[in-house]
Each structure stands twice: as C-alpha cells, then as structure tokens.
Design a protein around this motif. Structure first.
Motif, PDB file in Angstrom:
ATOM      1  N   THR A 283       1.945   3.813  -4.557  1.00 38.19           N
ATOM      2  CA  THR A 283       3.333   3.098  -4.561  1.00 38.19           C
ATOM      3  C   THR A 283       3.921   3.260  -5.974  1.00 38.19           C
ATOM      4  O   THR A 283       4.908   3.738  -5.943  1.00 38.19           O
ATOM      5  CB  THR A 283       2.788   1.716  -4.150  1.00 38.19           C
ATOM      6  N   SER A 316       2.836   3.677   2.035  1.00 33.61           N
ATOM      7  CA  SER A 316       3.549   2.974   0.925  1.00 33.61           C
ATOM      8  C   SER A 316       4.701   3.414   0.825  1.00 33.61           C
ATOM      9  O   SER A 316       5.689   2.740   0.341  1.00 33.61           O
ATOM     10  CB  SER A 316       2.582   3.350  -0.254  1.00 33.61           C
ATOM     11  N   VAL A 321       8.071   1.798  -1.456  1.00 33.18           N
ATOM     12  CA  VAL A 321       8.702   2.603  -2.318  1.00 33.18           C
ATOM     13  C   VAL A 321      10.258   2.462  -2.341  1.00 33.18           C
ATOM     14  O   VAL A 321      10.799   2.204  -1.239  1.00 33.18           O
ATOM     15  CB  VAL A 321       8.245   3.950  -2.196  1.00 33.18           C
TER      16      VAL A 321
END
Length: 380
Positions: A283, A316, A321
């Motif tokens: 991430t 992720s 993000v």
C-alpha cells in the motif's frame, strides 16, 4: 606537632594571620615567606608546611610570646617534631589518584586517554548518577569522553536499563544538533543485536517514548540489513504501534526504491509469519513517486510467479491507495495493453469506496476510461 604549634600560637597572643604574614615579610633572616592564606591553612591543619615555612612561623611566634623563648631552641624543637611526624609516611607509596571513585575514574581515564575506567564505574551506577558523571565530564570540557561514554554504554548496558537512562538525557533544542539521547539510542541501534533492538523499541513504545523509538527505527531502516528492518517492522506491527513510529515511515522516501529490495522485504515478512505487513508495504510502496514504481513492481511480481502478492497489491489499490495514484496506475495498465486489469481496478474502486472518493478518482482518469468508470459506478 600541630598541638604544640597551637600552644605556641596561644603564647604569642593569637595574632591575626595578616599580622603574622606581615611580620615574616619584614624579617630578612627567615628562610621562607608566607602569605596570610598559607599561614591560616598551616595553623588550622589544612596544609602541612615545609620545614622552612615551619621555621619562619615558629620564630615569629616565639619572638611574640609572653614568656621568654629562644627562637633557635623553639625552631630546633619544632623541626624535630616535624621530622618525627614525617617519618611514618616516608616509605608509604605515593597516592596519585583521588579517593572519590568518580574522580579516580576520571583521573585514570585522562592519564591513559581511554574511557574504560569511567564506563566500568558507570555500569554500576543508577541512571541519575550516570547523568551526573556526564555533566561533570562536560563541565571539565571533556566532550569526547562524554560522547564515548554514551556510545560505550549503548553497546553494553542491559536492555532493561536503557529506557530510564534515555529519559534523563537532555534533548536538543537545535533541530540540526545531535542530542545526547539521539547519540545514545542511535549507537544502541547500530551496535546491538536485532533481538535487543526489537526488545528496546517495544519497551520504549510501552512507555510512550515514541520519539526515542524513532531514533532507533531510523538507524535500522537506513543502515541495517533487510532482515533486521523486517523484524523490527513486524514487532511494531504486532505490538499495535502502527507504522509511523518516530514520524519516519510515512515519509515518501522511506521504502526502498530497488525492486529487488522490496521483494526481499516481502520475503522476510512472509517468513516471519506477518502477511499483513506485506499488505502495508504494498500500500505504501510508490507513494510520492511516479506511478511507474507500482507498475514495475506489479509486473515483477507476475514474472516471479508471485500471483498471490500481485493480487494483494491489486486489492490495496482498490481499497487504500490515494485516488490520484490509483488513477495513474490504471492509466499505465491500459496503455500497456492490460485493459482487463485496468477495468478490474476501476470496478473495485467505485464499488468499495464512497461516492465522493469515487468521484475524485474518476476526475484523474483519462477520458477513454471515464466512461467505463461511470458505467461501473452506476452498476454499483
């Protein structure tokens, strides 16, 4: 001898030390002069006179006595007393160091140029006494010894004793200056085993000393190998302390730029049984850099047949993000002919995230992908 000298002083009418000094100065036949401070120290027993100083003092006092005393006779008598007092000590070894243990350690260290006598003493002292020793070294202008003491203690002090000492070390009020606390803890992070480093970091975090823990984290992250870094990350993660200890890991340049280093870190996290740490790394990796960082990592994961990690990275992107960075990744994917991946990430973002977040994400997409995103959002 001192008792007899006091008797003679009484017979002389207990003159002031200024008067005694002046009288000695006036006489040319005496073997030694004497200022008032020296006269006071000799009469009070705080200083042992030389035989010539004693002769001068005795002759002046004998001359002023209320009874008739011969100066030569008194001088000979006191010289005999002085010699008798000196004799028991004439064969004793010379004591060149102080009786006080701290002063003795300082003198031994300064005589050899080596810090070890001070370190050995500090190892047996409580934290506040070590601080007093450091202050005393600084007061003498021995800054190098003070720094050496901190670094040597960092290398050998029991882990359980470190937090208390670190808490007493003064901080630096200059952002560019090294504080005693940072010198001590950074030396610990460089010199001790990864087990000691993890144990100390955990103790510091339990006490709420996040800044002190940050000193250790920064050195491990920047100077030690990937295994040590991964182990410390896992200890902090499992301790529930998060990934921003010391304000160091949320910066854009924290994670390694080398793809091989990232893969090595992922492997260590998995070997340590902490897959959630892998997700956090995926991430955070690439944040603040060009979107190509993430894309290159994704491609390398597929090449190394690490599909499960590649899928974790895709998840992720959908969930954590930032919208701009996800949109850049999607754009690169589509341009590289990976339309299916681009569509899947778009669908995941608009399905999982809030309406505002989805709208923000769509604003960053190229025109040819906006329609796909809007259609997916309607379905969601």
């Amino acid at each position: 001898m001192l008792i007899e000298l006091h008797k003679l002083y009484q017979l002389a009418g207990t003159p002031g030390v200024r008067a005694i000094s002046a009288e000695i100065q006036k006489r040319d036949d005496l073997s030694a002069t004497m200022n008032r401070d020296l006269a006071s120290q000799i009469l009070s027993g705080r200083r042992w006179p030389t035989v010539k100083q004693l002769d001068s003092l005795v002759r002046v006092l004998a001359n002023q006595a209320v009874v008739d005393l011969e100066e030569d006779v008194e001088s000979l008598r006191f010289v005999a007393l002085w010699t008798a007092a000196e004799q028991p000590f004439s064969n004793d070894p010379i004591e060149i160091y102080s009786a006080d243990p701290v002063d003795r350690a300082f003198e031994e260290a300064s005589a050899t140029g080596r810090i070890f006598p001070i370190v050995e003493l500090a190892m047996r002292r409580p934290p506040h006494a070590i601080i007093e020793m450091l202050d005393k070294l600084s007061g003498r202008g021995w800054g190098k010894f003070a720094t050496d003491l901190l670094e040597e203690l960092a290398g050998c002090l029991e882990v359980s004793r470190v937090p208390a000492l670190a808490s007493l070390l003064p901080p630096s009020f200059d952002a560019w200056a090294q504080s005693d606390a940072s010198t001590f803890l950074e030396a610990f992070a460089r010199r001790r085993s990864v087990g000691d480093v993890c144990e100390l970091t955990d103790l510091l975090m339990r006490a709420g000393a996040k800044t002190h823990a940050g000193y250790i984290v920064k050195v491990v992250r920047d100077e030690r190998d990937l295994f040590d870094t991964a182990k410390l990350f896992v200890v902090l993660h499992k301790g529930g302390y998060g990934w921003s200890v010391g304000g160091t890991w949320n910066l854009d340049d924290v994670w390694p730029n080398s793809l091989e280093d990232v893969l090595g870190l992922i492997a260590e996290f998995r070997a340590l049984g902490c897959p959630e740490a892998v997700l956090t790394l995926l991430t955070r990796y690439g944040s603040g850099h060009s979107a190509s960082h993430r894309w290159n990592l994704y491609q390398l994961l597929l090449e190394r047949e690490m599909q499960d990690v590649a899928e974790m990275m895709a998840q992720s992107l959908m969930n954590a993000v930032s919208e701009r960075e996800v949109a850049e990744f999607v754009s690169i994917s589509a341009s590289a002919g990976e339309g299916e991946l681009a569509s899947r990430v778009i669908k995941g973002v608009v399905s999982v995230r809030s309406r505002n977040s989805s709208s923000h994400f769509i604003q960053f997409l190229p025109a040819e992908l906006v329609a796909i995103a809007n259609e997916d959002r309607k379905r969601a």
